[in-house]
Design a protein around this motif. Structure first.
Motif, mmCIF file in Angstrom:
data_model
loop_
_atom_site.group_PDB
_atom_site.id
_atom_site.type_symbol
_atom_site.label_atom_id
_atom_site.label_comp_id
_atom_site.label_asym_id
_atom_site.label_seq_id
_atom_site.Cartn_x
_atom_site.Cartn_y
_atom_site.Cartn_z
ATOM 1 N N ASP A 191 -21.577 36.768 16.603
ATOM 2 C CA ASP A 191 -21.527 36.234 17.961
ATOM 3 C C ASP A 191 -22.937 35.815 18.383
ATOM 4 O O ASP A 191 -23.894 35.891 17.597
ATOM 5 C CB ASP A 191 -20.899 37.227 18.942
ATOM 6 C CG ASP A 191 -21.719 38.479 19.188
ATOM 7 O OD1 ASP A 191 -22.916 38.536 18.798
ATOM 8 O OD2 ASP A 191 -21.163 39.417 19.779
ATOM 9 N N GLU A 192 -23.070 35.385 19.635
ATOM 10 C CA GLU A 192 -24.355 34.870 20.103
ATOM 11 C C GLU A 192 -25.446 35.940 20.157
ATOM 12 O O GLU A 192 -26.633 35.610 20.206
ATOM 13 C CB GLU A 192 -24.200 34.195 21.453
ATOM 14 C CG GLU A 192 -23.687 35.101 22.548
ATOM 15 C CD GLU A 192 -23.341 34.324 23.800
ATOM 16 O OE1 GLU A 192 -24.019 33.331 24.125
ATOM 17 O OE2 GLU A 192 -22.371 34.719 24.476
ATOM 18 N N ASP A 193 -25.071 37.217 20.103
ATOM 19 C CA ASP A 193 -26.039 38.309 20.087
ATOM 20 C C ASP A 193 -26.264 38.868 18.683
ATOM 21 O O ASP A 193 -26.850 39.935 18.508
ATOM 22 C CB ASP A 193 -25.579 39.433 21.027
ATOM 23 C CG ASP A 193 -25.524 38.972 22.468
ATOM 24 O OD1 ASP A 193 -26.453 38.243 22.896
ATOM 25 O OD2 ASP A 193 -24.550 39.316 23.163
ATOM 26 N N ASN A 194 -25.760 38.155 17.681
ATOM 27 C CA ASN A 194 -25.893 38.531 16.266
ATOM 28 C C ASN A 194 -25.066 39.742 15.873
ATOM 29 O O ASN A 194 -25.341 40.380 14.857
ATOM 30 C CB ASN A 194 -27.354 38.717 15.876
ATOM 31 C CG ASN A 194 -27.750 37.808 14.743
ATOM 32 O OD1 ASN A 194 -27.012 36.893 14.371
ATOM 33 N ND2 ASN A 194 -28.917 38.041 14.191
ATOM 34 N N GLU A 239 -7.969 29.450 17.062
ATOM 35 C CA GLU A 239 -8.155 29.191 18.490
ATOM 36 C C GLU A 239 -9.564 28.637 18.688
ATOM 37 O O GLU A 239 -10.382 28.655 17.763
ATOM 38 C CB GLU A 239 -7.962 30.485 19.285
ATOM 39 C CG GLU A 239 -6.537 31.016 19.247
ATOM 40 C CD GLU A 239 -5.512 30.067 19.863
ATOM 41 O OE1 GLU A 239 -5.859 29.306 20.784
ATOM 42 O OE2 GLU A 239 -4.353 30.091 19.410
ATOM 43 N N ALA A 240 -9.860 28.158 19.868
ATOM 44 C CA ALA A 240 -11.217 27.731 20.199
ATOM 45 C C ALA A 240 -12.155 28.910 19.941
ATOM 46 O O ALA A 240 -11.764 30.069 20.077
ATOM 47 C CB ALA A 240 -11.281 27.294 21.656
ATOM 48 N N LEU A 241 -13.400 28.597 19.563
ATOM 49 C CA LEU A 241 -14.339 29.661 19.217
ATOM 50 C C LEU A 241 -15.566 29.626 20.112
ATOM 51 O O LEU A 241 -16.238 28.596 20.222
ATOM 52 C CB LEU A 241 -14.774 29.539 17.756
ATOM 53 C CG LEU A 241 -13.692 29.788 16.706
ATOM 54 C CD1 LEU A 241 -14.222 29.480 15.316
ATOM 55 C CD2 LEU A 241 -13.182 31.211 16.787
ATOM 56 N N ALA A 242 -15.857 30.759 20.721
ATOM 57 C CA ALA A 242 -17.048 30.944 21.538
ATOM 58 C C ALA A 242 -18.292 30.823 20.652
ATOM 59 O O ALA A 242 -18.184 30.749 19.426
ATOM 60 C CB ALA A 242 -16.981 32.319 22.202
ATOM 61 N N PRO A 243 -19.479 30.838 21.236
ATOM 62 C CA PRO A 243 -20.689 30.717 20.424
ATOM 63 C C PRO A 243 -20.713 31.719 19.265
ATOM 64 O O PRO A 243 -20.475 32.911 19.449
ATOM 65 C CB PRO A 243 -21.813 31.009 21.432
ATOM 66 C CG PRO A 243 -21.257 30.546 22.738
ATOM 67 C CD PRO A 243 -19.794 30.939 22.670
ATOM 68 N N HIS A 244 -21.013 31.171 18.086
ATOM 69 C CA HIS A 244 -21.042 31.978 16.871
ATOM 70 C C HIS A 244 -21.895 31.275 15.820
ATOM 71 O O HIS A 244 -22.176 30.084 15.927
ATOM 72 C CB HIS A 244 -19.620 32.197 16.315
ATOM 73 C CG HIS A 244 -18.982 30.930 15.839
ATOM 74 N ND1 HIS A 244 -18.442 30.006 16.696
ATOM 75 C CD2 HIS A 244 -18.826 30.427 14.587
ATOM 76 C CE1 HIS A 244 -17.968 28.990 15.994
ATOM 77 N NE2 HIS A 244 -18.189 29.215 14.714
ATOM 78 N N SER A 245 -22.279 32.024 14.829
ATOM 79 C CA SER A 245 -22.864 31.472 13.611
ATOM 80 C C SER A 245 -22.073 32.064 12.460
ATOM 81 O O SER A 245 -21.381 33.070 12.623
ATOM 82 C CB SER A 245 -24.356 31.800 13.506
ATOM 83 O OG SER A 245 -24.552 33.184 13.510
ATOM 84 N N LEU A 254 -26.162 28.596 15.749
ATOM 85 C CA LEU A 254 -25.224 29.005 16.787
ATOM 86 C C LEU A 254 -24.505 27.771 17.341
ATOM 87 O O LEU A 254 -25.151 26.778 17.676
ATOM 88 C CB LEU A 254 -25.985 29.724 17.913
ATOM 89 C CG LEU A 254 -25.122 30.359 18.994
ATOM 90 C CD1 LEU A 254 -24.403 31.595 18.440
ATOM 91 C CD2 LEU A 254 -25.992 30.743 20.190
ATOM 92 N N HIS A 255 -23.168 27.840 17.403
ATOM 93 C CA HIS A 255 -22.383 26.707 17.873
ATOM 94 C C HIS A 255 -21.018 27.172 18.366
ATOM 95 O O HIS A 255 -20.655 28.332 18.205
ATOM 96 C CB HIS A 255 -22.219 25.657 16.769
ATOM 97 C CG HIS A 255 -21.394 26.135 15.606
ATOM 98 N ND1 HIS A 255 -21.888 26.970 14.622
ATOM 99 C CD2 HIS A 255 -20.107 25.899 15.274
ATOM 100 C CE1 HIS A 255 -20.947 27.214 13.740
ATOM 101 N NE2 HIS A 255 -19.839 26.582 14.107
#
Length: 123
Positions: free
Chosen positions: A69-72, A94-100, A48-49
């Motif tokens: 996303d951060e909740d999978n 664009e900038a990216l929120a927490p993701h994997s 996650l980053h």
């Protein structure tokens, strides 16, 4: 995700270079830009980053992927894109929120990102 560098809501520990160094390598950085080499082999998934700044992406090699996303939850499946980027093409992100991101294809995902750190014209 709009970001001007001073209103980023996620911790620095989630920055791609800190949270997922196995897949992100710093090539260059100054007051204007940060250049990151991203390499995700087939079958691998990043930790996650985030990506704090918008970026121009240069595609070295492409493979299908799923972004979570951060909740999978699945937020993007590249197989559903209108067109598939080819090597030596470029994209905007664009900038990216927490993701994997999981490489579900059979080739490396290899991208050079030029993140735009400063949009007001001064270093």
């Amino acid at each position: 995700m709009e970001n001007r560098g001073d209103k980023w809501e996620w911790p620095e520990e989630l920055d791609a270079l800190v949270a997922a160094p196995e897949h992100h390598r710093l090539l260059s950085e100054n007051g204007y830009v940060r250049v990151i080499d991203t390499l995700i082999p087939p079958g691998e998934i990043t930790k996650l980053h985030t990506h704090k700044w918008p970026a121009s992406l240069y595609v070295i090699s492409w493979s299908d992927f799923i972004r979570y996303d951060e909740d999978n939850n699945i937020v993007l499946d590249s197989r559903n894109l209108a067109s598939t980027p080819v090597p030596a093409s470029s994209l905007w992100s664009e900038a990216l929120a927490p993701h994997s991101l999981k490489n579900i294809g059979d080739k490396d995902i290899h991208i050079i990102s030029v993140e735009i750190k400063n949009t007001n014209g001064s270093a």
